[in-house]
Design a protein around this motif. Structure first.
Motif, PDB file in Angstrom:
ATOM      1  N   LYS A  44      33.833   6.994  46.638  1.00 37.76           N
ATOM      2  CA  LYS A  44      34.787   6.442  47.600  1.00 37.76           C
ATOM      3  C   LYS A  44      36.190   6.952  47.305  1.00 37.76           C
ATOM      4  O   LYS A  44      36.958   7.295  48.230  1.00 37.76           O
ATOM      5  N   ALA A  45      36.549   7.038  46.015  1.00 31.92           N
ATOM      6  CA  ALA A  45      37.867   7.558  45.645  1.00 31.92           C
ATOM      7  C   ALA A  45      38.013   9.010  46.096  1.00 31.92           C
ATOM      8  O   ALA A  45      39.073   9.413  46.606  1.00 31.92           O
ATOM      9  N   LYS A  46      36.971   9.789  45.928  1.00 26.99           N
ATOM     10  CA  LYS A  46      36.978  11.181  46.399  1.00 26.99           C
ATOM     11  C   LYS A  46      37.207  11.241  47.901  1.00 26.99           C
ATOM     12  O   LYS A  46      38.029  12.029  48.393  1.00 26.99           O
ATOM     13  N   GLU A  47      36.516  10.402  48.644  1.00 29.25           N
ATOM     14  CA  GLU A  47      36.667  10.360  50.108  1.00 29.25           C
ATOM     15  C   GLU A  47      38.101  10.036  50.513  1.00 29.25           C
ATOM     16  O   GLU A  47      38.663  10.648  51.429  1.00 29.25           O
ATOM     17  N   ILE A  48      38.702   9.090  49.812  1.00 30.54           N
ATOM     18  CA  ILE A  48      40.081   8.701  50.120  1.00 30.54           C
ATOM     19  C   ILE A  48      41.042   9.854  49.843  1.00 30.54           C
ATOM     20  O   ILE A  48      41.897  10.191  50.666  1.00 30.54           O
ATOM     21  N   LEU A  49      40.901  10.492  48.677  1.00 31.83           N
ATOM     22  CA  LEU A  49      41.849  11.534  48.290  1.00 31.83           C
ATOM     23  C   LEU A  49      41.721  12.791  49.142  1.00 31.83           C
ATOM     24  O   LEU A  49      42.700  13.519  49.321  1.00 31.83           O
ATOM     25  N   LEU A  50      40.551  13.035  49.690  1.00 37.16           N
ATOM     26  CA  LEU A  50      40.386  14.194  50.571  1.00 37.16           C
ATOM     27  C   LEU A  50      41.197  14.052  51.860  1.00 37.16           C
ATOM     28  O   LEU A  50      41.409  15.039  52.569  1.00 37.16           O
ATOM     29  N   GLN A  51      41.673  12.850  52.136  1.00 33.19           N
ATOM     30  CA  GLN A  51      42.555  12.649  53.291  1.00 33.19           C
ATOM     31  C   GLN A  51      43.964  13.171  53.013  1.00 33.19           C
ATOM     32  O   GLN A  51      44.725  13.425  53.946  1.00 33.19           O
ATOM     33  N   TYR A  52      44.302  13.315  51.727  1.00 31.13           N
ATOM     34  CA  TYR A  52      45.683  13.613  51.366  1.00 31.13           C
ATOM     35  C   TYR A  52      45.882  14.983  50.724  1.00 31.13           C
ATOM     36  O   TYR A  52      47.014  15.457  50.665  1.00 31.13           O
ATOM     37  N   ARG A  53      44.843  15.598  50.189  1.00 29.27           N
ATOM     38  CA  ARG A  53      45.033  16.877  49.509  1.00 29.27           C
ATOM     39  C   ARG A  53      43.877  17.826  49.790  1.00 29.27           C
ATOM     40  O   ARG A  53      42.806  17.405  50.220  1.00 29.27           O
ATOM     41  N   PRO A  54      44.095  19.124  49.562  1.00 26.39           N
ATOM     42  CA  PRO A  54      43.099  20.124  49.938  1.00 26.39           C
ATOM     43  C   PRO A  54      41.761  19.940  49.228  1.00 26.39           C
ATOM     44  O   PRO A  54      41.689  19.439  48.102  1.00 26.39           O
ATOM     45  N   ALA A  55      40.703  20.379  49.894  1.00 28.13           N
ATOM     46  CA  ALA A  55      39.366  20.322  49.299  1.00 28.13           C
ATOM     47  C   ALA A  55      39.279  21.182  48.051  1.00 28.13           C
ATOM     48  O   ALA A  55      38.448  20.946  47.169  1.00 28.13           O
ATOM     49  N   THR A  56      40.154  22.193  47.955  1.00 26.56           N
ATOM     50  CA  THR A  56      40.146  23.105  46.804  1.00 26.56           C
ATOM     51  C   THR A  56      40.951  22.591  45.612  1.00 26.56           C
ATOM     52  O   THR A  56      41.090  23.291  44.606  1.00 26.56           O
ATOM     53  N   THR A  57      41.489  21.387  45.705  1.00 26.59           N
ATOM     54  CA  THR A  57      42.270  20.815  44.605  1.00 26.59           C
ATOM     55  C   THR A  57      41.466  20.829  43.300  1.00 26.59           C
ATOM     56  O   THR A  57      40.319  20.369  43.272  1.00 26.59           O
ATOM     57  N   PRO A  58      42.028  21.333  42.197  1.00 21.51           N
ATOM     58  CA  PRO A  58      41.280  21.369  40.928  1.00 21.51           C
ATOM     59  C   PRO A  58      40.964  19.967  40.411  1.00 21.51           C
ATOM     60  O   PRO A  58      41.796  19.045  40.503  1.00 21.51           O
ATOM     61  N   VAL A  59      39.776  19.818  39.867  1.00 22.73           N
ATOM     62  CA  VAL A  59      39.339  18.566  39.248  1.00 22.73           C
ATOM     63  C   VAL A  59      38.807  18.891  37.858  1.00 22.73           C
ATOM     64  O   VAL A  59      37.983  19.794  37.690  1.00 22.73           O
ATOM     65  N   ILE A  60      39.293  18.162  36.871  1.00 26.90           N
ATOM     66  CA  ILE A  60      38.861  18.344  35.487  1.00 26.90           C
ATOM     67  C   ILE A  60      37.933  17.204  35.112  1.00 26.90           C
ATOM     68  O   ILE A  60      38.249  16.023  35.340  1.00 26.90           O
ATOM     69  N   ILE A  61      36.795  17.534  34.546  1.00 24.45           N
ATOM     70  CA  ILE A  61      35.830  16.534  34.095  1.00 24.45           C
ATOM     71  C   ILE A  61      35.665  16.710  32.593  1.00 24.45           C
ATOM     72  O   ILE A  61      35.201  17.762  32.129  1.00 24.45           O
ATOM     73  N   GLY A  62      36.086  15.713  31.832  1.00 24.72           N
ATOM     74  CA  GLY A  62      36.008  15.788  30.372  1.00 24.72           C
ATOM     75  C   GLY A  62      35.119  14.690  29.820  1.00 24.72           C
ATOM     76  O   GLY A  62      35.403  13.508  30.024  1.00 24.72           O
ATOM     77  N   ARG A  63      34.052  15.084  29.144  1.00 23.57           N
ATOM     78  CA  ARG A  63      33.119  14.097  28.583  1.00 23.57           C
ATOM     79  C   ARG A  63      33.111  14.198  27.054  1.00 23.57           C
ATOM     80  O   ARG A  63      33.094  15.277  26.487  1.00 23.57           O
ATOM     81  N   ASN A  64      33.110  13.032  26.402  1.00 27.78           N
ATOM     82  CA  ASN A  64      33.132  12.973  24.931  1.00 27.78           C
ATOM     83  C   ASN A  64      34.237  13.852  24.357  1.00 27.78           C
ATOM     84  O   ASN A  64      34.017  14.657  23.435  1.00 27.78           O
ATOM     85  N   LEU A  65      35.413  13.670  24.860  1.00 26.68           N
ATOM     86  CA  LEU A  65      36.549  14.497  24.470  1.00 26.68           C
ATOM     87  C   LEU A  65      36.797  14.444  22.966  1.00 26.68           C
ATOM     88  O   LEU A  65      36.817  13.370  22.371  1.00 26.68           O
ATOM     89  N   THR A  66      36.968  15.609  22.367  1.00 23.70           N
ATOM     90  CA  THR A  66      37.252  15.855  20.947  1.00 23.70           C
ATOM     91  C   THR A  66      36.077  15.504  20.036  1.00 23.70           C
ATOM     92  O   THR A  66      36.192  15.622  18.818  1.00 23.70           O
ATOM     93  N   ARG A  67      34.969  15.081  20.600  1.00 24.64           N
ATOM     94  CA  ARG A  67      33.805  14.743  19.787  1.00 24.64           C
ATOM     95  C   ARG A  67      32.859  15.940  19.707  1.00 24.64           C
ATOM     96  O   ARG A  67      33.064  16.947  20.358  1.00 24.64           O
ATOM     97  N   GLN A  68      31.786  15.795  18.935  1.00 22.64           N
ATOM     98  CA  GLN A  68      30.927  16.936  18.641  1.00 22.64           C
ATOM     99  C   GLN A  68      30.324  17.554  19.910  1.00 22.64           C
ATOM    100  O   GLN A  68      30.185  18.772  20.010  1.00 22.64           O
TER     101      GLN A  68
END
Length: 274
Positions: free
Chosen positions: A178-202
């Motif tokens: 739902k958040a993605k749907e909302i933000l697509l109303q305001y900024r380009p579909a090509t907007t960079p998105v960073i996905i970080g999982r278990n940051l700084t861990r093994q």
């Protein structure tokens, strides 16, 4: 006076543990936390008394820490990241404000900041937080979804870089979509998105995608999602066969920098001596 350290230990890797947090842990005898956060500290907590409390018992954790400190025990209430950002510090002061117990007023409380997940994610991929940004928790367990949705729209209208905390859980699997749907109303579909999982861990994993291609099914509670603003850029630097992805959000310096090479000619004496 007894001491209660309210400590943020950073995203997980001990190299990201601030020296002030390490010192506070060393000076504490009683440690209160979600068990995983204590496990990540390894030998630093050897010989200390652990008080593990599961997820969902945040109020009990904060209350226990205050009670132990009030009894004269040097105590540490520990959370990952920065304990003041979507974490336990606020509960300590809310209990002091709303449900104080005898002796709590004598506890010396020190909040020890840590490196937040959004700072760790940003450092791994470049400088996505280089301009105005905000953080929004997508958990509606304590905050009504209507409030979260209003903040999403405001952040979209304001063109903020947005870091999502608590994006998805087993019981909450629709909010990120739902958040993605909302933000697509305001900024380009090509907007960079960073996905970080278990940051700084093994098993750290960081990927860059676009707002249009963001797949909420690839995200869980151990993941931070950062959405760029309309100016954020994803670049790839190549050195032979090696490639490195970077994301940055410009502040507007391109309007001031000509990128011309500096002149090596001798300047007038008055300019040199000014």
């Amino acid at each position: 006076m007894s001491k209660l350290y309210v400590i943020g230990t950073g995203p997980g890797g001990l190299e990201y543990l601030p020296p002030i947090a390490r010192k506070a842990i060393e000076e504490s005898d009683q440690l209160v936390a979600y068990g995983l956060y204590l496990d990540l500290l390894g030998d630093l907590i050897t010989g200390k008394t652990r008080h593990d409390r599961p997820l969902g018992e945040e109020i009990e954790r904060a209350r226990l820490a205050l009670q132990l400190a009030a009894k004269g025990e040097n105590t540490a209430l520990i959370s990952s990241g920065d304990i003041g950002i979507f974490a336990m510090a606020t509960l300590v002061f809310e209990l002091l404000d709303k449900e104080p117990e005898a002796g709590w007023e004598k506890v010396d409380i020190e909040v020890v900041p840590g490196i937040s997940a959004m700072q760790a994610a940003a450092s791994k991929i470049g400088a996505p937080l280089g301009h105005d940004f905000c953080a929004i928790s997508l958990s509606d367990l304590l905050t009504p979804w209507e409030t979260i949705e209003a903040r999403l729209n405001a952040a979209g209208q304001g063109d903020f870089v947005i870091s999502f905390y608590n994006p998805v859980s087993i019981k909450r699997d629709w909010q990120l979509a739902k958040a993605k749907e909302i933000l697509l109303q305001y900024r380009p579909a090509t907007t960079p998105v960073i996905i970080g999982r278990n940051l700084t861990r093994q098993d750290e994993k960081i990927t860059v995608t676009t707002l249009a291609e963001l797949d909420p099914t690839q995200v869980d509670m151990l993941t931070l999602v950062m959405i760029g603003n309309s100016d954020s850029r994803h670049i790839t630097v190549e050195d032979g066969e090696a490639k490195r992805d970077w994301v940055y959000t410009p502040r507007g310096y391109s309007k001031k920098i000509t990128f011309a090479k500096p002149s090596l000619e001798r300047q007038p004496d008055e300019a040199i001596n000014s």
